[in-house]
Scaffold this active site. Structure first.
Site, PDB file in Angstrom:
ATOM      1  N   ILE A 257       2.523  -1.121   5.039  1.00 17.09           N
ATOM      2  CA  ILE A 257       1.845   0.175   5.436  1.00 17.09           C
ATOM      3  C   ILE A 257       2.952   1.042   5.529  1.00 17.09           C
ATOM      4  O   ILE A 257       4.015   0.775   6.254  1.00 17.09           O
ATOM      5  CB  ILE A 257       0.864  -0.121   6.687  1.00 17.09           C
ATOM      6  CG1 ILE A 257       0.087   1.332   6.755  1.00 17.09           C
ATOM      7  CG2 ILE A 257       1.668  -0.529   7.660  1.00 17.09           C
ATOM      8  CD1 ILE A 257      -1.208   1.285   7.719  1.00 17.09           C
TER       9      ILE A 257
ATOM     10  N   ILE B  10       6.704  -2.441   7.533  1.00 19.11           N
ATOM     11  CA  ILE B  10       6.559  -1.079   7.486  1.00 19.11           C
ATOM     12  C   ILE B  10       7.177  -0.464   6.622  1.00 19.11           C
ATOM     13  O   ILE B  10       8.395  -0.497   6.346  1.00 19.11           O
ATOM     14  CB  ILE B  10       7.021  -0.639   8.958  1.00 19.11           C
ATOM     15  CG1 ILE B  10       6.201  -1.145  10.142  1.00 19.11           C
ATOM     16  CG2 ILE B  10       6.881   1.087   9.171  1.00 19.11           C
ATOM     17  CD1 ILE B  10       4.856  -1.170  10.098  1.00 19.11           C
ATOM     18  N   LYS B  11       6.575   0.631   5.543  1.00 14.78           N
ATOM     19  CA  LYS B  11       7.239   1.240   4.453  1.00 14.78           C
ATOM     20  C   LYS B  11       7.976   2.414   4.962  1.00 14.78           C
ATOM     21  O   LYS B  11       7.486   3.252   5.563  1.00 14.78           O
ATOM     22  CB  LYS B  11       6.481   1.636   3.512  1.00 14.78           C
ATOM     23  CG  LYS B  11       5.926   0.138   2.662  1.00 14.78           C
ATOM     24  CD  LYS B  11       4.889   0.554   1.454  1.00 14.78           C
ATOM     25  CE  LYS B  11       5.528   0.966   0.327  1.00 14.78           C
ATOM     26  NZ  LYS B  11       4.631   1.128  -0.883  1.00 14.78           N
ATOM     27  N   ILE B  12       9.068   2.586   4.727  1.00  9.89           N
ATOM     28  CA  ILE B  12      10.065   3.728   4.953  1.00  9.89           C
ATOM     29  C   ILE B  12      10.640   4.307   3.746  1.00  9.89           C
ATOM     30  O   ILE B  12      11.414   3.277   3.208  1.00  9.89           O
ATOM     31  CB  ILE B  12      10.950   3.531   6.113  1.00  9.89           C
ATOM     32  CG1 ILE B  12      10.436   3.162   7.407  1.00  9.89           C
ATOM     33  CG2 ILE B  12      11.846   4.829   6.445  1.00  9.89           C
ATOM     34  CD1 ILE B  12      11.304   2.604   8.441  1.00  9.89           C
TER      35      ILE B  12
ATOM     36  N   THR C 181       0.840  -1.159   0.072  1.00 12.07           N
ATOM     37  CA  THR C 181       0.118   0.064  -0.135  1.00 12.07           C
ATOM     38  C   THR C 181       1.017   1.042  -0.050  1.00 12.07           C
ATOM     39  O   THR C 181       2.058   1.074   0.349  1.00 12.07           O
ATOM     40  CB  THR C 181      -1.081  -0.035   1.454  1.00 12.07           C
ATOM     41  OG1 THR C 181      -0.100   0.142   2.378  1.00 12.07           O
ATOM     42  CG2 THR C 181      -1.631  -1.180   1.528  1.00 12.07           C
TER      43      THR C 181
END
Length: 367
Positions: A106, A137-139, A44
């Protein structure tokens, strides 16, 4: 299963869907893609949530339950609920693949792209809120994002590094990953179920470079149209192979159960109608990669994709493409720097729309 998606998977590519919404989850669409098109994960981003939350209806029931909360809280609740429910749908895939796949990503608030400390804090908050071992977790891979990537991995949290455009930045991302895994090991975390992908953006490179080639107008420039993005990504895969084969730190970590950070091809929808609608899938098939694609591209792949390995033996050709671009005065680093900046701005704009649409929903259900 579609024969083409099965061939692609058999060649070593994990097919992830670049889309998620409450409607897709509740309609059974996601389960159908798992069953029939080899989809083994979901990504996402703010633009995807902007599209999902702009729909009137699917989120109203949860908004009613939340009441007159502030919009930031509402967005957090809506998006993490979707991601949590999706991770549950993928739980069997995750377990069968030993948590290589079955992942749902996300992203941290895109407004934090240049704020290391707050990114580190929000990554932990999102991980704890979703509370599923197959989440990621998207960074973003901004300079400020790199230390946040390391710090997040050090806490035992799986990370999807996003918005990578250049080979230079990709090398920095792999170093940040290895350091993060080393710290996770030192901190006593079980490395076996940790995962990470490095999202290397593809089609946007062609969009930008092709525009410069068209401005040049020469036959030499014309011959290079549609070649920069794939060459850039293939050279990234070469870096991936070299890093995890030769970095002395990695052998020790792998012996402790750590899994390599896989390259993930992002932005794989074809934006130029003159190119194949499977271009950024079929030309980037190799073992141990992820390709996250919008449903339109997934359907094209399932219908008429090739799926055969297509990176091996292409490094010299890819380097030649980059050399020819340089000869024409096209500085690929300038292009990728601009794309990173534009990517951050685009996601911030999408997030502003998410907040506005969610606030409208709060007002509507509480009227």
């Amino acid at each position: 299963m579609s024969e083409a998606t099965q061939r692609t998977s058999d060649s070593g590519v994990s097919i992830w869907l670049d889309d998620l919404s409450r409607t897709r989850i509740e309609s059974g669409s996601l389960q159908d893609l798992i069953a029939h098109k080899n989809v083994v994960g979901v990504t996402t981003n703010p633009s995807i949530f902007q599209k999902a939350l702009s729909q009137v209806g699917p989120y109203d029931e949860q908004l009613k339950q939340l009441g007159k909360v502030d919009v930031e809280t509402a967005v957090r609740e809506l998006t993490t609920t979707d991601v949590r429910n999706a991770t549950d749908i993928f739980s069997e895939v995750a377990e069968k693949s030993d948590y290589v796949d079955g992942r749902v990503s996300i992203e941290v608030d895109p407004r934090l792209a240049h704020d290391t400390e707050t990114t580190k804090k929000q990554a932990v908050e999102l991980w704890e809120k979703v509370n599923r071992p197959n989440a990621m977790i998207k960074i973003p891979a901004t300079l400020e994002g790199l230390p946040a990537i390391t710090a997040t991995l050090a806490k035992g949290i799986s990370v999807n590094v996003t918005l990578i455009f250049s080979l230079e930045r990709y090398e920095q991302v792999m170093d940040a990953f290895i350091e993060g895994i080393a710290q996770a090991a030192a901190n006593g975390h079980d490395l076996k179920h940790m995962g990470s992908v490095a999202s290397f953006f593809v089609s946007r490179v062609d969009t930008a470079v092709d525009k410069l080639l068209e401005q040049n107008g020469s036959d030499a420039a014309k011959a290079l149209e549609g070649k920069a993005a794939v060459a850039n990504a293939r050279l990234a895969y070469q870096l991936f192979e070299k890093k995890f084969a030769e970095d002395p730190r990695w052998a020790d970590l792998e012996a402790k159960g750590a899994k390599k950070q896989r390259p993930l091809w992002a932005s794989t929808g074809t934006k130029n109608a003159a190119y194949s609608d499977c271009k950024y899938v079929d030309e980037l098939v190799a073992p141990f990669v992820v390709n996250t694609m919008p449903e339109k591209t997934l359907n094209a792949l399932a219908d008429h994709g090739n799926g055969a390995e297509s990176i091996s033996g292409t490094y010299e050709e890819s380097k030649a493409v980059m050399d020819k671009l340089a000869e024409l005065g096209i500085n690929i680093k300038d292009v990728t720097d601009q794309l990173e900046s534009a990517g951050v701005s685009q996601f911030i704009n999408s997030w502003d729309s998410v907040l506005a649409d969610t606030q409208a929903g709060i007002d509507r259900v509480n009227a």
